[in-house]
Design an enzyme around this catalytic site. Sequence first.
Site, PDB file in Angstrom:
ATOM      1  N   LEU A 193       0.947  -1.243  -0.002  1.00 20.66           N
ATOM      2  CA  LEU A 193       0.050   0.032  -0.002  1.00 20.66           C
ATOM      3  C   LEU A 193       0.991   1.357  -0.020  1.00 20.66           C
ATOM      4  O   LEU A 193       0.592   2.289  -0.696  1.00 20.66           O
ATOM      5  CB  LEU A 193      -0.913  -0.144   1.216  1.00 20.66           C
ATOM      6  CG  LEU A 193      -2.190  -0.957   1.067  1.00 20.66           C
ATOM      7  CD1 LEU A 193      -3.147  -0.763   2.172  1.00 20.66           C
ATOM      8  CD2 LEU A 193      -2.862  -0.673  -0.011  1.00 20.66           C
TER       9      LEU A 193
ATOM     10  N   HIS B  22      -0.873 -10.161  18.092  1.00 22.70           N
ATOM     11  CA  HIS B  22      -2.165 -10.087  17.990  1.00 22.70           C
ATOM     12  C   HIS B  22      -2.996 -11.282  18.662  1.00 22.70           C
ATOM     13  O   HIS B  22      -2.519 -12.329  18.736  1.00 22.70           O
ATOM     14  CB  HIS B  22      -2.431 -10.054  16.539  1.00 22.70           C
ATOM     15  CG  HIS B  22      -3.683  -9.949  16.279  1.00 22.70           C
ATOM     16  ND1 HIS B  22      -4.962 -10.294  16.185  1.00 22.70           N
ATOM     17  CD2 HIS B  22      -4.150  -8.647  15.130  1.00 22.70           C
ATOM     18  CE1 HIS B  22      -5.996  -9.697  15.667  1.00 22.70           C
ATOM     19  NE2 HIS B  22      -5.414  -8.648  15.014  1.00 22.70           N
TER      20      HIS B  22
ATOM     21  N   SER C  15      -9.128 -12.092  11.773  1.00 27.02           N
ATOM     22  CA  SER C  15      -9.460 -10.418  11.807  1.00 27.02           C
ATOM     23  C   SER C  15      -9.916 -10.077  13.307  1.00 27.02           C
ATOM     24  O   SER C  15     -10.980 -10.723  13.876  1.00 27.02           O
ATOM     25  CB  SER C  15     -10.381 -10.126  10.680  1.00 27.02           C
ATOM     26  OG  SER C  15     -10.683  -8.774  10.729  1.00 27.02           O
TER      27      SER C  15
ATOM     28  N   ARG D 238      -5.248  -4.500  21.178  1.00 27.85           N
ATOM     29  CA  ARG D 238      -4.602  -5.840  20.993  1.00 27.85           C
ATOM     30  C   ARG D 238      -3.612  -6.435  22.116  1.00 27.85           C
ATOM     31  O   ARG D 238      -3.477  -7.486  22.452  1.00 27.85           O
ATOM     32  CB  ARG D 238      -3.838  -5.809  19.796  1.00 27.85           C
ATOM     33  CG  ARG D 238      -4.730  -5.669  18.600  1.00 27.85           C
ATOM     34  CD  ARG D 238      -4.339  -5.556  17.165  1.00 27.85           C
ATOM     35  NE  ARG D 238      -5.211  -5.546  16.087  1.00 27.85           N
ATOM     36  CZ  ARG D 238      -4.744  -5.408  14.871  1.00 27.85           C
ATOM     37  NH1 ARG D 238      -3.569  -5.090  14.379  1.00 27.85           N
ATOM     38  NH2 ARG D 238      -5.507  -5.258  13.928  1.00 27.85           N
TER      39      ARG D 238
ATOM     40  N   HIS E  49       2.336 -10.322  14.988  1.00 30.08           N
ATOM     41  CA  HIS E  49       1.623  -9.776  13.836  1.00 30.08           C
ATOM     42  C   HIS E  49       2.075  -8.570  13.364  1.00 30.08           C
ATOM     43  O   HIS E  49       1.786  -8.222  12.021  1.00 30.08           O
ATOM     44  CB  HIS E  49       0.192  -9.473  14.191  1.00 30.08           C
ATOM     45  CG  HIS E  49      -0.995  -8.993  13.169  1.00 30.08           C
ATOM     46  ND1 HIS E  49      -1.089  -9.485  12.166  1.00 30.08           N
ATOM     47  CD2 HIS E  49      -1.330  -7.759  13.228  1.00 30.08           C
ATOM     48  CE1 HIS E  49      -2.069  -8.724  11.259  1.00 30.08           C
ATOM     49  NE2 HIS E  49      -2.078  -7.617  11.899  1.00 30.08           N
TER      50      HIS E  49
ATOM     51  N   GLU F 203       4.808   0.595   7.265  1.00 30.69           N
ATOM     52  CA  GLU F 203       5.546  -0.091   8.549  1.00 30.69           C
ATOM     53  C   GLU F 203       6.928  -0.135   8.545  1.00 30.69           C
ATOM     54  O   GLU F 203       7.484  -0.518   9.715  1.00 30.69           O
ATOM     55  CB  GLU F 203       4.693  -1.637   8.473  1.00 30.69           C
ATOM     56  CG  GLU F 203       4.873  -2.663   9.679  1.00 30.69           C
ATOM     57  CD  GLU F 203       4.624  -4.122   9.608  1.00 30.69           C
ATOM     58  OE1 GLU F 203       4.907  -4.593  10.574  1.00 30.69           O
ATOM     59  OE2 GLU F 203       3.754  -4.277   8.640  1.00 30.69           O
TER      60      GLU F 203
ATOM     61  N   ARG G 218      -0.022  -0.865  18.183  1.00 34.95           N
ATOM     62  CA  ARG G 218      -1.023  -0.139  16.945  1.00 34.95           C
ATOM     63  C   ARG G 218      -2.304  -0.628  17.174  1.00 34.95           C
ATOM     64  O   ARG G 218      -2.760  -1.930  17.476  1.00 34.95           O
ATOM     65  CB  ARG G 218      -0.571  -0.740  15.500  1.00 34.95           C
ATOM     66  CG  ARG G 218      -1.235  -0.208  14.559  1.00 34.95           C
ATOM     67  CD  ARG G 218      -0.814  -0.601  13.120  1.00 34.95           C
ATOM     68  NE  ARG G 218      -0.797  -2.142  12.927  1.00 34.95           N
ATOM     69  CZ  ARG G 218      -1.904  -2.920  12.595  1.00 34.95           C
ATOM     70  NH1 ARG G 218      -3.067  -2.437  12.493  1.00 34.95           N
ATOM     71  NH2 ARG G 218      -1.901  -4.166  12.468  1.00 34.95           N
TER      72      ARG G 218
END
Length: 653
Positions: A44, A267, A285, A332, A403, A427, A437
């Site tokens: 991305l 995570h 997810s 998380r 994660h 990242e 995060r």
Amino acid sequence: MATLNSNVPAGPLAQKWEHHKFSTKLINPANKRKYKIIVVGAGLAGASASASLAELGYEVHNFVFHDSPRRAHSVAAQGGINAAKNYQNDGDSVHRLFYDTIKGGDFRARESNVHRLAEVSVNIIDQCVAQGVPFAREYGGLLDNRSFGGAQVSRTFYARGQTGQQLLLGAYSALCKMIGNGGVKSYTHSEMLDLVVVDGHAKGIIVRNLQTGEITRHNSDAVVLATGGYGNVYNLSTYARGANVTASWRAYKRGACFGNPCYTQIHPTCIPVSGDYQSKLTLMSESLRNDGRVWVPKKKEDCKKRPQDIAEADRDYYLERMYTAFGNLAPRDIASRAAKTVCDEGRGIGETGLGVYLDFSDAIQRLGEAKVRERYGNLFAMYHEITNENAYETPMRIYPAVHYTMGGLWVDYNLMSNVPGLFVLGEANFSDHGANRLGASALMQGLSDGYFVLPATISGYLATQNPAKRPAADTAAFKEAEENVQNITKRLLGNKGQRTPDSFHKQLGKLMWEHCGMARNKAGLEKGIKVIGELREEYWKNVSVLGEAADWNQSLERAGRIADFIELGELMCRDALMREESCGGHFREEYQYTKDDPETKQGLVNPGDVKRRDDAFAYVAGWEYCGAPDKAPILNKEPLVYEEVHMSTRSYK
């Protein structure tokens, strides 16, 4: 020592970004095409940056080690992307997203960068909708939102459980458009193996073609790294197996400081490890925690029973019990440590006892199976494919796993490292998440950096450079960097050891999880530094790398990456040992709240929650390489100064 100047602009926090954009030097359109920019990575951040810079008129060269930019690991992000649109009219705002992110990162992020991220978030959604990203919509056609961990508003835009894939397709389409019209030159199967620094400035890279083994030099006026995170240092993680730290690590060895390397996100909703044969783990997810309830049996003797046979009164919905205000949507790091705690008490489920239930029976009863299937159907199908269990009928089994990494190369407000001309996005940099995060913020940062921030800030640096004096690829600095790459390759292939690179990676992963994993302590970290140092020495004596250099040689690829992981693991342990506090995902067992602390008695936290030490550690740790892996790196500090928010005890009760 390196200089860590954050270059945060003056003025009120809410006005810094607009004022900074206006005051940044510009380059006129006719001159932009004279500048050459290298972008490494096409996820991305990399794809959006490449496309945006090319649209502005720069000559862009994009490098990716995949066969196609579409293979980037951004495709794996499932749950959504945050934006402060307040479509639900539930009290969201730019300031609230900013505050939730600062708080979620346990007050260890740079305030100005986070506020900019919250500001830009609203533009990202409009950009992606214009590209045709198929976000979920309500019955009337408006974009839908759902809630995510660490927030009490619904600000997460999503495309079922494949948001990352859809956003990457949008960025990839923009990149392909610019490749097609000549604005971007694309190099696939190309791995960056060194950074070229000329007179202190980043001016190019050395690349190996993974198909042919050919090593080539590439010059530029600036280099942009958008190469993702380094969680595969643990071997078992939710990352794609190809994800690595090599580009960042080779830049670190050329002078770029590594910021907060020990900040690792664990995570809470990963499918548990099932055996030593596994090469990676699979994430379910975080969006599932909107409707799934997390629990374990109250009694140890019930752990081997089928979940259907455990009465409601005998179930401990521990997140709802411990963090009443946020419940199953606790951040998380908190949710992961809570899962570890109940499993350490002997109340974990599954064959290993390292698991908890994520139960959808209440949601199915309340909403109906069709609605749950509409929201999460592809995730349930993926879970069934891996476990052969039907999560509509029996609860999912989950357990925390590596994660994401909040650490990365240090960057200033302009996203430029302490090496002028080297920019780092997504990242791969340290800048926006602090020590933890929040869910749905990775996609937000990657697109923010690529579409909106870098295109506005890189001109400030390029305006100081004369493209007519760009160093040629046949100069001494390029020759030295290529020789360095050749020497590493020869050294690896010349070894006549007895062990495969993968066997070392497995050993490193176990050492990292044991000594620098979900919980850390002084003795364990000191041991970790020692044994990983010994592993590094053994690696160069006893690794066996098959094949030839001038060939498609995956053994050679992995050998170089694992060598870098071993050195990184040592640095992570050093960073964790130095940081004598607990914050976010960095949990030092010596620094946690007890039942006797005032904050616990006031009901702000639970015993066992992380305890920061703002008086001693309110800074970014920027580690500087000292010329050899066995030499201790230099610690540089960037103080964290908060103008808008007050550092406080992070409470989700």
